[in-house]
Design an enzyme around this catalytic site. Structure first.
Site, PDB file in Angstrom:
ATOM      1  N   GLU A 282      31.437 -11.810   0.183  1.00  0.00           N
ATOM      2  CA  GLU A 282      32.748 -11.291  -0.220  1.00  0.00           C
ATOM      3  C   GLU A 282      33.755 -12.020   0.646  1.00  0.00           C
ATOM      4  OE1 GLU A 282      33.279  -8.852  -2.545  1.00  0.00           O
ATOM      5  OE2 GLU A 282      31.144  -8.656  -2.958  1.00  0.00           O
ATOM      6  N   CYS A 319      41.653  -8.006   2.963  1.00  0.00           N
ATOM      7  CA  CYS A 319      41.262  -8.958   1.916  1.00  0.00           C
ATOM      8  C   CYS A 319      41.969  -8.640   0.609  1.00  0.00           C
ATOM      9  CB  CYS A 319      39.755  -8.925   1.729  1.00  0.00           C
ATOM     10  SG  CYS A 319      39.136  -7.254   1.628  1.00  0.00           S
TER      11      CYS A 319
END
Ligand code: NAP
Length: 542
Positions: A282, A319
């Site tokens: 990720e 993020c």
């Protein structure tokens, strides 16, 4: 204990009460064979913290993985109830670490105590969510196809399928979530829930926090009577330790949260192994936000405030930070972008997680400002006193963004690029040219959302989560959450790293053909002793 707290951030605490050794956990054994050591840093002062952490040697990484492989033979067969008790025990042990865990994490990351208190709650809640999933049991996706011995022209066999654990998993956490995406974070929780032992590569930006949480997990392993090696932690401040973990032949999958550069390097290494393995990395994302015309006219001022808040939350170190937003060319556009810039300028400078991340932020903004047709709207110096940075806003046109894809690449920190589109066609063109992201957000009136239905269809192919009239920061830990997306947001768009579906990254389907009842796993026995939902001859049944 002496503790100094300023703006909720712990800047000095000595001595640390819990004993930190800087040693690895190879299962329950402590080890420090390496010659090299490194120290954590206090990002708020730039000072090195006292504990010396040992770089794991290849032999130590090997021992951790071998212990994990031995533990797998036992742990993979543990029932859902047993694994659930283990996950909950980990949560209890983390809470028992008390405020000192939070103070240690704050010292190493400059994240404020209230934020870390929330993150601990999220971490423990995540462990509990997986425990609930395991107790309920239907997640194994059991499928039973009844035999038809008399079928013509050939008999149909008895087929039964369920998800089974992959094997030892190597896990890497990110610097920006020292608890929720670290040692006992979502990757570890989902791998353990699946029945996979974990070898965790500690993050060098919060090694003491890693050691404390690893101790909690190792105590939980013992308390639950699980095999030694169900969990190990190796420290390291260079790429060698992580590479050794990914390349070890007994590691069967990798969970990674962090930068594009790190995730892609580990993915490439895993693909080059004699036996390639899945890497669920990720990575970064710019999370485009689209402000549609009706919303801009109707509530532009409020949207500007909300957007600025999302850009600066946690010094932009998420993020899901909105790194670009697209606005249509209207009479309100200039004021809207100006208000976002003013709100960013009015936000106090914040301390970033590491000096490396701070430098990357400064150089990233510098590079964006050089792109033709792009101007920096915020005038404050990029970097302030030790460790701090200021929020930044740049403005460009959709034409420039289409010609310079680097404008939509992640600059990790409290910045965003306002992209002004001439018209709807250019907005759609911009969306079609986006690469993969974790999220995309639309702000629109109901008329806007009807008018821009095509935009939603395009974005569905680009991201893992679509948000309407909200902001992308803040990722709920829930069954329906998708925290993932097409490359380069992740290396496997079919997965999520948050929410219960994260478990499927660490399992594979196994089919049992014509097995006698006594040899079948409980989940697949004919009388359904666990009472779980199963697909029997195509229909869901208990
Ligand atoms: P990072 O620098 O990539 O570090 C993550 C971990 O990977 C560290 O343990 C690091 O150890 C290791 N690593 C990095 N490169 C490696 C390599 N080439 N070989 C072996 N190991 C390697 O990431 P970060 O700075 O901590 O985190 C910030 C980034 O994470 C941002 O881009 C942010 O967007 C992203 N992030 C993504 C998510 C998500 O869910 N998608 C969540 C949070 C953060 P060493 O430093 O020792 O090499």
């Amino acid at each position: 204990m002496l503790k100094r707290v300023r703006n909720g951030i712990v800047s000095m605490m000595c001595p640390i009460q819990m004993e930190l050794t800087g040693h690895h956990f190879l299962g329950s054994s402590r080890s420090a064979e390496g010659q090299q050591t490194f120290q954590g840093f206090n990002p708020a002062t730039g000072e090195a913290l006292p504990t010396h952490f040992y770089e794991a040697t290849p032999a130590e990484v090997g021992q951790a993985v071998e212990k994990a492989a031995a533990a797998f033979a036992v742990f993979r067969k543990k029932s859902g109830v047993e694994k659930a008790a283990f996950l909950e025990k980990i949560g209890e042990e983390i809470v028992a670490l008390g405020d000192e865990l939070l103070q240690t994490a704050s010292l190493e990351t400059a994240l404020p105590l209230p934020r870390l208190t929330g993150e601990r709650g999220r971490t423990v809640g995540q462990l509990k969510l997986f425990a609930d999933l395991l107790r309920e049991g239907s997640w194994v996706d059991a499928r039973l196809d009844t035999a038809q011995p008399d079928r013509q022209p050939a008999a149909k066999p008895d087929l039964r399928q369920m998800q089974r654990a992959l094997g030892p998993v190597g896990v890497f956490g990110a610097s920006n979530f020292p608890l929720a995406f670290s040692v006992a974070g979502g990757d570890t929780a989902s791998a353990i829930a699946a029945g996979c032992p974990v070898v965790f590569k500690a993050h060098p930006a919060h090694p003491a926090t890693c050691e404390l949480v690893a101790g909690a997990i190792v105590r939980a392993v013992k308390a639950c009577g699980l095999p030694d090696g169900t969990f190990s932690l190796v420290q390291g401040a260079g790429t060698e330790v992580g590479m050794a973990l990914v390349q070890h032949p007994l590691v069967k999958a990798v969970g990674f949260t962090g930068s594009y550069r790190g995730g892609k390097a580990l993915f490439d290494a895993a693909v080059r192994r004699p036996e390639p393995i899945p890497v669920y990395a990720e990575m970064g994302s710019t999370n485009p936000v689209f402000i549609l015309p009706g919303a801009l006219r109707e509530r532009g001022a409020a949207l500007a405030v909300g957007l600025a808040g999302s850009i600066t939350l946690g010094v932009g170190q998420f993020c899901t930070n909105p790194g670009v937003f697209v606005v249509p060319t209207l009479s309100e556009t200039t004021d809207f972008v100006k208000t976002v810039g003013e709100k960013l300028s009015a936000t106090a400078p914040g301390v970033m997680l590491t000096s490396g991340i701070r430098q990357a932020y400064a150089s990233g903004i510098g590079k964006l400002g050089l792109v033709v047709g792009t101007e920096r709207l915020t005038l404050a110096e990029l970097t302030g006193e030790t460790g701090t940075v200021t929020p930044q806003l740049l403005r460009t046109t959709a034409a420039a963004a289409l010609a310079n894809p680097e404008l939509t690449e992640e600059v990790f920190g409290p910045s965003s690029v306002a992209i002004v589109a001439d018209d709807k066609a250019q907005t759609l063109e911009f969306a079609r040219n986006l690469h993969g992201h974790l999220t995309a957000t639309l702000h629109g009136t109901s008329e806007d959302l009807t008018d821009y239905a095509e935009l939603i269809e395009i974005l569905e192919t680009k991201v893992g989560r679509l948000v309407i009239n909200g902001f992308p920061t803040g990722v709920e830990v829930a069954s329906a959450m998708v925290h993932g997306g097409p490359f380069p947001a992740t290396t496997d768009s079919r997965s999520t790293s948050v929410g219960t579906a994260a478990i499927f990254r660490f399992t594979r389907p196994v089919c049992y053909q014509d097995f006698p009842e006594t040899l079948l796993p409980e989940e697949l026995k004919s009388d359904n002793p666990l009472g779980i939902w199963r697909r029997v001859d195509g229909s869901l049944k208990k």
